[in-house]
Design a protein around this motif. Sequence first.
Motif, PDB file in Angstrom:
ATOM      1  N   ASP B  15       0.868  -1.178   0.000  1.00 17.60           N
ATOM      2  CA  ASP B  15       0.000   0.000   0.000  1.00 17.60           C
ATOM      3  C   ASP B  15       0.899   1.220   0.000  1.00 17.60           C
ATOM      4  O   ASP B  15       1.898   1.253   0.714  1.00 17.60           O
ATOM      5  N   HIS B  17       0.179   4.068   1.098  1.00 16.88           N
ATOM      6  CA  HIS B  17      -0.052   4.908   2.278  1.00 16.88           C
ATOM      7  C   HIS B  17       0.577   4.240   3.498  1.00 16.88           C
ATOM      8  O   HIS B  17       0.079   3.221   3.969  1.00 16.88           O
ATOM      9  N   ARG B  21      -0.705   1.069   6.030  1.00 11.64           N
ATOM     10  CA  ARG B  21       0.068  -0.152   6.266  1.00 11.64           C
ATOM     11  C   ARG B  21       0.259  -0.383   7.768  1.00 11.64           C
ATOM     12  O   ARG B  21       0.065  -1.488   8.271  1.00 11.64           O
ATOM     13  N   ASP B  62      -3.056  -2.980  -2.355  1.00 15.15           N
ATOM     14  CA  ASP B  62      -3.858  -1.794  -2.648  1.00 15.15           C
ATOM     15  C   ASP B  62      -4.030  -1.666  -4.163  1.00 15.15           C
ATOM     16  O   ASP B  62      -3.108  -1.919  -4.925  1.00 15.15           O
ATOM     17  N   HIS B  64      -4.991   1.201  -5.889  1.00 12.53           N
ATOM     18  CA  HIS B  64      -4.544   2.483  -6.452  1.00 12.53           C
ATOM     19  C   HIS B  64      -3.157   2.833  -5.939  1.00 12.53           C
ATOM     20  O   HIS B  64      -2.984   3.153  -4.772  1.00 12.53           O
ATOM     21  N   GLY B  70      -2.127  -1.879  -8.204  1.00 13.44           N
ATOM     22  CA  GLY B  70      -2.209  -3.294  -7.887  1.00 13.44           C
ATOM     23  C   GLY B  70      -2.134  -4.210  -9.090  1.00 13.44           C
ATOM     24  O   GLY B  70      -1.355  -5.175  -9.092  1.00 13.44           O
ATOM     25  N   SER B  90      -9.198  -1.936  -1.500  1.00 13.69           N
ATOM     26  CA  SER B  90      -9.231  -0.569  -2.017  1.00 13.69           C
ATOM     27  C   SER B  90     -10.312   0.249  -1.340  1.00 13.69           C
ATOM     28  O   SER B  90     -11.272  -0.294  -0.801  1.00 13.69           O
ATOM     29  N   THR B 111     -13.158  -4.114   0.215  1.00  9.15           N
ATOM     30  CA  THR B 111     -12.943  -2.682   0.391  1.00  9.15           C
ATOM     31  C   THR B 111     -12.332  -2.419   1.758  1.00  9.15           C
ATOM     32  O   THR B 111     -12.403  -3.257   2.660  1.00  9.15           O
ATOM     33  N   LYS B 112     -11.747  -1.237   1.925  1.00 10.69           N
ATOM     34  CA  LYS B 112     -11.009  -0.941   3.136  1.00 10.69           C
ATOM     35  C   LYS B 112     -11.917  -0.759   4.352  1.00 10.69           C
ATOM     36  O   LYS B 112     -11.433  -0.655   5.475  1.00 10.69           O
TER      37      LYS B 112
END
Lengths: 506, 227
Positions: B15, B17, B21, B62, B64, B70, B90, B111-112
């Motif tokens: 990821d 970000h 993570r 991830d 994006h 990904g 995501s 999804t997250k």
Amino acid sequence: MASGPSTAPASPPGPELQPVPAAPPARAVPGAPPARPSAAPSPSAPAWPAPAASGSQPAPYGTWRKPAARNWRSFLSRETWGHVRRPSQGRLLAGVGQALADKLGVSPLAARVALVALSFFGGFGIAIYVGGWLFLPPEGSEEPIARTALADRRTVGLVAAAASILGALMVVAGILGAPALLGAVSPGLVSVAGLVAVWRHAGREDKLAAERLISLLSAAGPNAAIVGSSGGPVNGPSTGRRLVVPLLRLLAGAGLIVLGTSTLLAPKHLNDTDITVALAAVGVVAGVSLVLAPWWLRLGRELAAERRQRTRAEERAEMAAHLHDSVLQTLALIQRSAHDPQQVQRLARAQERQLRSWLFEREPTQQAGLAGTEEPPTLDAGLLAVQQEVEADHGLRVEVVTVGDCALDERLRALLAATREAVVNSAKWSGADVVSVYAEVEPDAVSLFVRDRGRGFDPAAVAADRRGISESIHGRVERHGGTSSIRSAPGKGTEVTLKMPRRPAP
Amino acid sequence: MTSPAKPPLRVFLVDDHQLFRAGARHEITSQGAGVEIVGEAGDVASAVEQICRVVPDVVLLDVHMPDGGGPEVIRRVNSTCPGIRFLALSVSDAAEDVIGCIRAGARGYVTKTISTPELLDALRVVAAGDAVFSPRLAGFVLDAFAATPEPVTLHLDPELDQLTTREREVLRLIARGYAYKEVARELYISVKTVETHVSAVLRKLQLTNRHQLTRWAMERRLVPPGS
């Protein structure tokens, strides 16, 4: 310490300046061509036909003409000019003047004055200059520009195009009876065609020089600024096209203007009719627009660029406003309610949902639906509105999945209202933190499922007067010809199934 | 929880970000007994390099990211060291992203907003070689494989380009929010059978050249009323 280095660089320029004033006199003295170090008069002497050598000093033009008239072929031959080079030092434009001066044994200044003077007689000076440029190789090279130019098809094409335009102008000038134009145009034809070739094949130095010559030529007209700016400095191979096209356009435009005005001013050869005047006017207008076209184009481009920039700024402002109204406000609220995890979760979820729909959805239809000012136009948008509303009011997650989509009609609006009621019921009574909504649109019916994994209930034990289920869900759907059923058991969650037939296509 | 002889599930995080993570690592290691984070990466190139080196059971990925995201990681890992299983994760559940990841080779998509226990379940399912279908992914597949007539000129492989009735039933229940276990109970089949159906659908989704799939990803299907 600091003053030391600052004074030190100041002193060298003094002595350095000394040689500079010393040099110009040698260059500027008009009467001493043999003294020039680069003149090399000795190699030119053997090649020159014998009688010319003696009388060259007092009357250059006389010596120039005599052998030319007598031995024209040998004058133009390779032996005569083969070793003449355009010097790289001291040139004004392309060094043609210097080369001619060296060859003829006169001062460069005299050669230049003669060329400029000839230019005023029908432009022959320019034509000679361009010719020299094309056929005399630069210092340190064996290849004249003309040879490489002739090997290139596109150059030949361009030269032909330039020549044909000018040729057409000459023909028109002849028809309109403006013989003065003929004289002006024919050497111009040679110059322009030659310059086109120079342009495409000259080295960097020569390109700069050609650019200078063109702006010099066009300075006579009203177009200096246009050519100068659209030509710009030579900085790449694309410059060639950038300057050739303006040059052609400029000449055509200027020619049209001259034709038009001369026809207007001197219509004696023609019948003084309205047609002539109109023709002349059209010519002038066409010429002016041809000359001004690039300026207009650039103006348009600049306007478009400005508009693009403004749009981008507006978009950024809109995004900033949106983030301020939504995300920043929510973050402030979250900080203030940090002691209440449930409230924080609710705020974060609602904000996330809103931001996501703003970022990923194409049409902000669900916002219109949420505001209640407009009916959501499709089933999917309507379900998203329900999702947002319930999530905001009840703080649980509503997962919506739709397969297919369709426009809402009266029946489907009733179905949507029943769905909303079922979702709200789950939110209020089930105790679950997720409600799943699934809608499937088929050609003849729409199926909807609302499901939670909450505490559930016994449908048989619900009092018949409980309006929530009987009226808002069953009644609503059945009145419009749909069916509904509820499956639930204590501890097993609840699932509401709704089905509404679609109105057949008209 | 399980027998101590069972080796831990080795998970790799990708990821861009860093904050996400750290959060995921914390939640997975604190709540997931028997799950081990064996590495993490923040960009495509280092992810590919490290994944091929540590060979994890599952890569949590991830969608994006810069440089292709990904799907690019999946494609590059599969070309150099095939056999690694991917679970895509995501914030976006836009159809293009979901389908794009699955088509690249991911065995699932979540999804997250997913809860940690659900995420751990999904990781185990993917590690076991099965597919993870969220309700939304199931909806997308039903949408994409809708029974709309395809042009006859298109060479359709019935094996790959259509769903069986049973697969459709399974997907519908998943879209309605049913877990695999609940689907099995509802249809009177075993959980293993549900997983087999779902894996078959995943395979079709990855291999079909159904024209509809790409076209549909761009414009949502409006169903005309029946005649």
